[in-house]
Design a protein around this motif. Sequence first.
Motif, mmCIF file in Angstrom:
data_model
loop_
_atom_site.group_PDB
_atom_site.id
_atom_site.type_symbol
_atom_site.label_atom_id
_atom_site.label_comp_id
_atom_site.label_asym_id
_atom_site.label_seq_id
_atom_site.Cartn_x
_atom_site.Cartn_y
_atom_site.Cartn_z
ATOM 1 N N ASP A 97 -8.903 -3.747 1.398
ATOM 2 C CA ASP A 97 -8.773 -2.789 0.291
ATOM 3 C C ASP A 97 -7.327 -2.343 0.095
ATOM 4 O OD1 ASP A 97 -11.502 -2.827 0.123
ATOM 5 O OD2 ASP A 97 -11.818 -0.821 0.940
ATOM 6 N N MET A 98 -6.594 -2.239 1.205
ATOM 7 C CA MET A 98 -5.232 -1.692 1.170
ATOM 8 C C MET A 98 -4.193 -2.729 0.747
ATOM 9 S SD MET A 98 -5.028 1.510 1.866
ATOM 10 C CE MET A 98 -6.626 2.136 1.398
ATOM 11 N N GLU A 99 -4.594 -4.018 0.745
ATOM 12 C CA GLU A 99 -3.610 -5.065 0.449
ATOM 13 C C GLU A 99 -2.879 -4.829 -0.866
ATOM 14 O OE1 GLU A 99 -5.283 -8.993 0.719
ATOM 15 O OE2 GLU A 99 -5.274 -8.905 2.923
ATOM 16 N N GLN A 100 -3.591 -4.265 -1.853
ATOM 17 C CA GLN A 100 -2.964 -4.013 -3.148
ATOM 18 C C GLN A 100 -1.821 -2.998 -3.065
ATOM 19 O OE1 GLN A 100 -5.794 -1.801 -5.779
ATOM 20 N NE2 GLN A 100 -7.037 -1.631 -3.915
ATOM 21 N N TYR A 101 -1.785 -2.232 -1.984
ATOM 22 C CA TYR A 101 -0.714 -1.223 -1.810
ATOM 23 C C TYR A 101 0.296 -1.652 -0.750
ATOM 24 C CZ TYR A 101 -4.518 1.283 -4.048
ATOM 25 O OH TYR A 101 -5.545 1.639 -4.881
ATOM 26 N N GLU A 102 0.277 -2.947 -0.424
ATOM 27 C CA GLU A 102 1.127 -3.431 0.672
ATOM 28 C C GLU A 102 2.439 -4.031 0.165
ATOM 29 O OE1 GLU A 102 0.214 -6.193 4.323
ATOM 30 O OE2 GLU A 102 -1.626 -5.117 3.843
ATOM 31 N N VAL A 103 2.675 -3.957 -1.140
ATOM 32 C CA VAL A 103 3.899 -4.528 -1.698
ATOM 33 C C VAL A 103 5.121 -3.756 -1.174
ATOM 34 C CG1 VAL A 103 3.629 -3.121 -3.789
ATOM 35 C CG2 VAL A 103 5.082 -5.148 -3.863
ATOM 36 N N VAL A 104 6.177 -4.505 -0.892
ATOM 37 C CA VAL A 104 7.415 -3.915 -0.354
ATOM 38 C C VAL A 104 8.501 -4.039 -1.424
ATOM 39 C CG1 VAL A 104 9.173 -4.103 1.462
ATOM 40 C CG2 VAL A 104 6.743 -4.470 2.004
ATOM 41 N N LEU A 105 8.944 -2.900 -1.926
ATOM 42 C CA LEU A 105 9.906 -2.913 -3.055
ATOM 43 C C LEU A 105 11.306 -2.486 -2.599
ATOM 44 C CD1 LEU A 105 7.662 -1.263 -5.802
ATOM 45 C CD2 LEU A 105 8.148 -3.693 -5.514
#
Lengths: 262, 262
Positions: B254-262
């Motif tokens: 579920d959390m993968e969508q918030y795992e982006v590193v900017l």
Amino acid sequence: MSQLQKIQFYDIAGNCTDDHAWSPNTWKTRYALNYKGLSYRTIWLEYPDIERVCKEVGAKPSQEPKEGDSAPPYYSCPFIYDPNTNTAVSDSARIARYLDKTYPETPAVIPPGTDALHAAFESAFASAVIMPLLPILLPASHTYLNPRSQDHYRRNRERELGELFGGKLEDWSSPGPVREEQWRAIREGLSKVNAWMTVDGHEKPYVMGNQVCYADLFVAAWLVWVKRILGPQSSEWVELETWDGGRWGKLMKDMEQYEVVL
Amino acid sequence: MSQLQKIQFYDIAGNCTDDHAWSPNTWKTRYALNYKGLSYRTIWLEYPDIERVCKEVGAKPSQEPKEGDSAPPYYSCPFIYDPNTNTAVSDSARIARYLDKTYPETPAVIPPGTDALHAAFESAFASAVIMPLLPILLPASHTYLNPRSQDHYRRNRERELGELFGGKLEDWSSPGPVREEQWRAIREGLSKVNAWMTVDGHEKPYVMGNQVCYADLFVAAWLVWVKRILGPQSSEWVELETWDGGRWGKLMKDMEQYEVVL
């Protein structure tokens, strides 16, 4: 509420005050019943009778045995029997949820969505405060029980905690440096709880801000144990009331209105 | 959000993945920024530079020194500098509260009234899960740091925890029975958290029920540390994903969508 039959609330009898109420676990339920203004009566039990009476009213063990666990089911107070719904409920958090759900016109103590946060609060409070309280308060509580309960209580507490705290109940809290160190640990634990309740430098009166919730009743239940067993005039209790800028004294003053024993 | 300037998010560089992100404490803030959909950029620091950069942007120590405490103030990541309000904030819970308050059109992560319950959750989760993770994860994290950070990290971790876990980082988690016992303790800790999230027999997907809150981001931050440092294909991580009926694997999916590193 006048049309309702009284909820039966099962507690363990003690003699530290005129009204028999001493057990921190059952105080959680008494506070919840009083805070909600529900009609109930207390039925006083002795330890050796708890399991039998639980079974008679249909209350489950307070802890479900885990898969593969061979220990017998653990029956304990508090439990309630509600004649209005013909329902028995054990375990203070379950009872709080049952009362919130069954009597929605009374103030909720576990606001929707906060069950897991409340369970985590209980776990964190147990490490910070309850563990340090035990070596002082368990032996002192023993002295106020009736003889039938005393034997049961001593046997179980010494079996569970004797190795940790040092043999017989009487030896768990020697006056002098040992007791002072135990008391210091209690102060340190409560100071952690005070820090949780201090948000960006602002101290909140209750765990959820300005409104009482089950976590406050839970904290008060453990503190009323200290107050009643050590005595409201004892130097230790009087000192505790001043800690953390008087937070705990203030909380217990606020809670007095829910301290009635029916 | 497009008119807003990017929030500056300060993190510690590591090399376990292509994107440098590894630290559990800073993941709490990254998850919060991504979950809220705020515009930000990461500034990668080495350990010896954290204090200087904190002071440059005006970020306070993450822990206020206590009265009478002679230890120097402790500066750490994460901290943020928000050019839109000219504000620097340190400590992940404070940052979450700041973002909730400053950007009220984004989903709140700490719902009103739950600050103290969240703080207690952090404390209980630390005892149950974080402590058991440390002897495995701290030494493994060290190997992915840049040399300047490695020296600083080893010195501080061995000073703080060497006595507890056994001297040099390399000796904290010997393969075989020691490591198996450590892994068992992690499983037991997560199973406690699963029990908090199981209400009257019903397992809730998130800490507050059906909606993500800061406590979920907090749990995910510690688990993403395990996933990234041990590797998503490692046998230990793959096993962890199955524990508690697959709860943790599901959460991290579920959390993968918030795992982006900017």
